[in-house]
Each structure stands twice: as structure tokens, then as C-alpha cells.
Design a protein around this motif. Structure first.
Motif, mmCIF file in Angstrom:
data_model
loop_
_atom_site.group_PDB
_atom_site.id
_atom_site.type_symbol
_atom_site.label_atom_id
_atom_site.label_comp_id
_atom_site.label_asym_id
_atom_site.label_seq_id
_atom_site.Cartn_x
_atom_site.Cartn_y
_atom_site.Cartn_z
ATOM 1 N N GLU A 4 42.600 -0.792 10.547
ATOM 2 C CA GLU A 4 43.983 -0.335 10.670
ATOM 3 C C GLU A 4 44.108 0.581 11.887
ATOM 4 O OE1 GLU A 4 46.630 -0.842 8.515
ATOM 5 O OE2 GLU A 4 45.677 -1.680 6.706
ATOM 6 N N LYS A 32 45.203 -4.610 11.748
ATOM 7 C CA LYS A 32 46.594 -4.398 11.354
ATOM 8 C C LYS A 32 47.124 -3.191 12.117
ATOM 9 C CE LYS A 32 49.655 -3.461 7.448
ATOM 10 N NZ LYS A 32 49.740 -3.123 5.994
ATOM 11 N N THR A 34 50.252 -0.615 12.924
ATOM 12 C CA THR A 34 51.524 -0.024 12.526
ATOM 13 C C THR A 34 51.994 0.886 13.655
ATOM 14 O OG1 THR A 34 50.880 -0.051 10.193
ATOM 15 C CG2 THR A 34 52.713 1.386 10.807
ATOM 16 N N SER A 64 61.592 -4.928 18.483
ATOM 17 C CA SER A 64 61.217 -5.940 17.497
ATOM 18 C C SER A 64 60.619 -7.167 18.178
ATOM 19 C CB SER A 64 62.440 -6.337 16.664
ATOM 20 O OG SER A 64 62.110 -7.356 15.746
ATOM 21 N N LYS A 68 56.500 -8.457 18.218
ATOM 22 C CA LYS A 68 56.055 -9.811 17.870
ATOM 23 C C LYS A 68 55.132 -10.370 18.947
ATOM 24 C CE LYS A 68 60.012 -11.071 14.985
ATOM 25 N NZ LYS A 68 61.207 -11.946 14.830
ATOM 26 N N THR A 73 52.152 -5.283 13.365
ATOM 27 C CA THR A 73 52.466 -5.702 12.007
ATOM 28 C C THR A 73 53.749 -5.078 11.483
ATOM 29 O OG1 THR A 73 50.086 -5.850 11.579
ATOM 30 C CG2 THR A 73 51.555 -5.885 9.660
ATOM 31 N N GLU A 74 53.918 -3.775 11.735
ATOM 32 C CA GLU A 74 55.075 -3.061 11.181
ATOM 33 C C GLU A 74 55.547 -1.992 12.159
ATOM 34 O OE1 GLU A 74 56.379 -0.513 7.157
ATOM 35 O OE2 GLU A 74 54.256 -0.979 7.534
ATOM 36 N N VAL A 75 56.868 -1.830 12.246
ATOM 37 C CA VAL A 75 57.477 -0.784 13.062
ATOM 38 C C VAL A 75 58.253 0.148 12.142
ATOM 39 C CG1 VAL A 75 59.087 -0.233 14.922
ATOM 40 C CG2 VAL A 75 57.652 -2.286 15.082
ATOM 41 N N ILE A 76 57.992 1.452 12.258
ATOM 42 C CA ILE A 76 58.663 2.458 11.448
ATOM 43 C C ILE A 76 59.403 3.415 12.370
ATOM 44 C CG2 ILE A 76 58.360 4.343 9.795
ATOM 45 C CD1 ILE A 76 55.690 2.999 8.987
ATOM 46 N N VAL A 104 48.844 4.483 5.273
ATOM 47 C CA VAL A 104 48.200 3.478 6.129
ATOM 48 C C VAL A 104 46.681 3.634 6.130
ATOM 49 C CG1 VAL A 104 48.010 2.631 8.501
ATOM 50 C CG2 VAL A 104 50.252 3.249 7.579
#
Length: 243
Positions: A4, A32, A34, A64, A68, A73-76, A104
Motif C-alpha cells: 500500500e 494499491k 491511495t 479522476s 486512471k 486506486t482511490e482519490v480522497i 489504509v
């Protein structure tokens, strides 16, 4: 072991310009990733692509698409105002970051160094908030924020084109990104509102541009890293974690 990586930055586009190649490399290896972004960059320039009041949403959409491309994997979003991060509620920001770190449980966190790379006040502020959160995340406090977590490795991305060769050679991690340079370029191009920054880059010396798409540079925080290190792999020796 699931790998991570947690990235903590101030604006949409920071990730692509600062370390797009490194992100793409590790995402391809199955890490992964984040990304935490403090603001939506709504105080920047719209470059004629939208109305000023629409810029925050426009840049969110740009990020966004860039995410990609890079394999994030993820946007906060932390939802603070652009150019106002230093005067935002500090304890609130730190709490949000502690909760994310504990959830995380990354082996590696990457953020800006104390200079913020470009000197931007939001960049410098997110550096200090991140350090505070890492310190608190390992303490047995506020159990509703999650279980305590000791971070293995904290690294600061360094702007190679701003540093002398002798300084670059002394940095802890030099990541070769040539195979992922095209993804870095594509991610940067998704941030269409950052036309001015892209034009400034194109005006730089060719040698600087070649290095920009060949290597990315990081300084390890040996004080806040449980497993600090040096080399060509920012995840090296992570098998020691939890052993």
C-alpha cells in the motif's frame, strides 16, 4: 504482503507533475495507491476551459482521468479551500489524515518536503500536517480514529530540475521511470487547466526535460520512518514489516 502506498498532496495535478512515473511503476507492480488531496485547486486558472466557479469540479474531473492513467486506486479529497490550507483547522486536518493512515496502513507515504518543492504555501502546510498525523497515528489515543499504526517509511518527493547534481546524487531514492514516462506525460496532459505550467516546462533545457521523464527523486525521513532506507526501490526491505 499487500503493498500500500499513500500519497498526500495539496492540489489536483501535484501527483502527475511530481511523481507520475513512480506512481505508474508501482501501480503496474500491483501496489494499491491511495491519493489524498487537500483542495480541488479552485483558486487556480481556468485556462478558458470553464467558468472560474466551475474550476474546482473541472479539476476534480481532470484528476479522476489522470488517476486512471497512472493506476491510482482511490482519490480522497479533504475539501479545504485552495491557497488556504495553512489557515484551515489544523486539528481537523490532522484527525482526517490520522484516520486515513490507520485505515489504509501503507508501507510508504509520500508527500512534499518542507520546502513544498515549489514553495507553495499549501504544499508546505500539507508537509507539516502529514508529519503531525504520522506521529499521532502510532499513539494509543482516540480509538475511534482507528487502531494505532506505525509507519514503515516516509518519503518526500524532490523537484529534480530545481536541484544541483551533487544534491540529487545524495538523495535517498532515485526511481528510474523511463518505461512509464508515456503514462506520466498522458497524466499531465489530462490536467488541461495547467496549461501555463506545461508551457513553462516546455521552455526548459532539453537535458532537464530528459531527466524529468527518466528519474524521480525522493528523500527518506529517517526520524519518522520505522524502516528507513536508500536505493532504487522505495518498497525495498518491506518484508521486515511485521516480522
Amino acid at each position: 504482503m499487500n503493498k500500500e502506498m499513500l500519497l498526500i498532496f495539496a492540489h489536483p495535478d501535484d501527483e502527475s507533475f511530481a511523481l507520475g512515473g513512480t506512481i505508474a511503476k508501482y501501480a503496474e507492480q500491483g501496489v494499491k495507491i491511495t491519493l489524498v488531496v487537500a483542495t480541488r485547486g479552485e483558486a487556480g486558472k481556468a485556462a478558458g476551459l470553464c467558468k472560474q466557479e466551475e474550476l474546482g469540479l473541472f479539476r476534480e474531473q481532470e484528476l479522476s482521468r489522470a488517476a486512471k492513467v497512472l493506476g491510482i486506486t482511490e482519490v480522497i479529497f479533504l475539501d479545504y479551500k485552495d491557497k488556504e490550507v495553512p489557515i484551515s483547522p489544523s486539528l481537523e486536518i490532522v484527525e482526517k489524515l490520522v484516520r486515513i493512515i490507520r485505515k489504509v496502513q501503507p508501507q510508504v507515504i509520500i508527500t512534499f518536503g518542507a520546502d513544498g518543492s515549489s514553495g507553495h504555501r499549501d504544499h508546505r502546510a500539507i508537509h507539516h500536517f502529514t508529519k503531525a498525523a504520522i506521529k499521532l497515528a502510532k499513539e494509543f489515543i482516540e480509538p475511534e480514529w482507528g487502531d494505532p499504526y506505525i509507519l514503515p517509511r516516509l518519503c518526500y518527493v524532490k523537484a529534480g530540475w530545481r536541484l544541483a547534481d551533487n544534491v540529487l546524487k545524495g538523495l535517498d531514492y532515485i526511481i528510474e521511470i523511463k518505461p512509464w514516462a508515456e503514462k506520466k506525460k498522458r497524466a499531465i496532459e489530462e490536467h488541461k487547466t495547467q496549461l501555463f505550467s506545461q508551457q513553462k516546462f516546455e521552455a526548459l533545457d532539453q537535458k532537464i526535460k530528459e531527466d524529468y521523464y527518466s528519474r524521480e527523486y525522493f528523500q527518506c525521513d529517517f526520524e519518522l520512518s520505522a524502516f528507513p532506507g536508500r536505493g532504487k526501490d522505495i518498497f525495498a526491505d518491506m518484508e521486515r514489516v511485521g516480522s
